[in-house]
Design a protein around this motif. Sequence first.
Motif, mmCIF file in Angstrom:
data_model
loop_
_atom_site.group_PDB
_atom_site.id
_atom_site.type_symbol
_atom_site.label_atom_id
_atom_site.label_comp_id
_atom_site.label_asym_id
_atom_site.label_seq_id
_atom_site.Cartn_x
_atom_site.Cartn_y
_atom_site.Cartn_z
ATOM 1 N N ILE A 75 0.839 -1.206 0.000
ATOM 2 C CA ILE A 75 0.000 0.000 0.000
ATOM 3 C C ILE A 75 0.871 1.252 0.000
ATOM 4 O O ILE A 75 0.622 2.211 -0.748
ATOM 5 N N ASP A 76 1.898 1.260 0.832
ATOM 6 C CA ASP A 76 2.806 2.418 0.888
ATOM 7 C C ASP A 76 3.495 2.638 -0.457
ATOM 8 O O ASP A 76 3.650 3.781 -0.917
ATOM 9 N N GLY A 77 3.926 1.546 -1.075
ATOM 10 C CA GLY A 77 4.596 1.648 -2.369
ATOM 11 C C GLY A 77 3.678 2.165 -3.457
ATOM 12 O O GLY A 77 4.079 2.987 -4.295
ATOM 13 N N MET A 78 2.425 1.697 -3.450
ATOM 14 C CA MET A 78 1.463 2.162 -4.462
ATOM 15 C C MET A 78 1.130 3.638 -4.261
ATOM 16 O O MET A 78 1.002 4.394 -5.236
ATOM 17 N N GLU A 79 0.984 4.045 -3.019
ATOM 18 C CA GLU A 79 0.686 5.454 -2.756
ATOM 19 C C GLU A 79 1.811 6.347 -3.274
ATOM 20 O O GLU A 79 1.561 7.392 -3.887
ATOM 21 N N LYS A 80 3.040 5.925 -3.046
ATOM 22 C CA LYS A 80 4.182 6.698 -3.534
ATOM 23 C C LYS A 80 4.177 6.761 -5.056
ATOM 24 O O LYS A 80 4.366 7.835 -5.645
ATOM 25 N N ALA A 81 3.936 5.616 -5.711
ATOM 26 C CA ALA A 81 3.925 5.573 -7.172
ATOM 27 C C ALA A 81 2.809 6.445 -7.743
ATOM 28 O O ALA A 81 3.006 7.173 -8.727
ATOM 29 N N ILE A 82 1.632 6.393 -7.115
ATOM 30 C CA ILE A 82 0.494 7.192 -7.582
ATOM 31 C C ILE A 82 0.818 8.687 -7.505
ATOM 32 O O ILE A 82 0.501 9.451 -8.422
ATOM 33 N N ASN A 83 1.464 9.093 -6.441
ATOM 34 C CA ASN A 83 1.759 10.517 -6.297
ATOM 35 C C ASN A 83 2.938 10.976 -7.144
ATOM 36 O O ASN A 83 3.079 12.162 -7.441
ATOM 37 N N LEU A 84 3.767 10.043 -7.578
ATOM 38 C CA LEU A 84 4.818 10.375 -8.541
ATOM 39 C C LEU A 84 4.273 10.425 -9.962
ATOM 40 O O LEU A 84 4.838 11.103 -10.825
ATOM 41 N N GLY A 85 3.172 9.709 -10.186
ATOM 42 C CA GLY A 85 2.656 9.570 -11.539
ATOM 43 C C GLY A 85 1.371 10.308 -11.834
ATOM 44 O O GLY A 85 0.733 10.067 -12.858
ATOM 45 N N THR A 86 0.954 11.223 -10.952
ATOM 46 C CA THR A 86 -0.236 12.039 -11.202
ATOM 47 C C THR A 86 0.130 13.509 -11.083
ATOM 48 O O THR A 86 1.030 13.881 -10.323
ATOM 49 N N VAL A 87 -0.588 14.322 -11.816
ATOM 50 C CA VAL A 87 -0.367 15.766 -11.732
ATOM 51 C C VAL A 87 -0.727 16.269 -10.337
ATOM 52 O O VAL A 87 -0.050 17.140 -9.778
ATOM 53 N N MET A 88 -1.800 15.715 -9.774
ATOM 54 C CA MET A 88 -2.207 16.127 -8.429
ATOM 55 C C MET A 88 -1.068 15.935 -7.437
ATOM 56 O O MET A 88 -0.780 16.811 -6.621
ATOM 57 N N GLY A 89 -0.417 14.781 -7.493
ATOM 58 C CA GLY A 89 0.632 14.478 -6.532
ATOM 59 C C GLY A 89 1.964 15.114 -6.863
ATOM 60 O O GLY A 89 2.668 15.595 -5.971
ATOM 61 N N ALA A 90 2.317 15.137 -8.153
ATOM 62 C CA ALA A 90 3.649 15.591 -8.554
ATOM 63 C C ALA A 90 3.758 17.093 -8.784
ATOM 64 O O ALA A 90 4.838 17.670 -8.640
ATOM 65 N N GLU A 91 2.641 17.745 -9.155
ATOM 66 C CA GLU A 91 2.707 19.153 -9.542
ATOM 67 C C GLU A 91 1.828 20.087 -8.708
ATOM 68 O O GLU A 91 2.183 21.226 -8.469
#
Length: 221
Positions: free
Chosen positions: A138-154
């Motif tokens: 779960i922790d790994g997926m959350e990190k990946a999602i936030n690296l791969g979405t505009v909401m999370g990354a930008e």
Amino acid sequence: MKKAVVLLSGGLDSAVALYLAQSQGFDVHAISFDYGQRHNRELEAAKSIAKKVKVSNHQIVTLKLDKWGGSSLTDSKLEVEDGNVERTDIPVTYVPARNMVFLSVAASLAEAIGAQDIFIGVSQVDYSGYVDCRQEFIDGMEKAINLGTVMGAEKNQPIKIHAPFVNKTKAEEIKLGEELGVDFGLTWSCYRGGDKPCGTCDSCLLRAKAFAEAGVIDTSL
């Protein structure tokens, strides 16, 4: 109200997760998956649950994971084996990377509707070889999602994956469901489908054990 995407399989875990999200004041957008599973009984359950609690939106997404099989839930050549609650090996019902795929799609929906919260009803306590039910996943997926979405990354609007039962037993989860008023009679857990649960697959055995430990009557039987 803040929006939340809830993964709703139609099973016990996802139903309690949905009720919990609503109790916390979230505007729930439920998502279920027709992934080529052996039966559609759980999807019918998901529809009934979503209708009863009046979610804002319930989408059923088609993902044909049966195209490559690899699990007795998606491959007609493999049999669903009888259960063993003491199992430590990976069961044949494990669907390769299923929760990884589901959470990726849920993240896409979350970003599209501006939701920063995703709920999934996994538990690592009643672990039966499902590697995608662990906290580290779960922790790994959350990190990946936030690296791969505009909401999370930008936009500095990170998406949070809520796994409220990851460190709870199913019995504890059932007790919480009782408090929340979950209609357990609408949920479906059996891997084999049919009109009534088989009572002998892993999921049926784990469910029966949990209801007994919680001291709650399973109204689905």
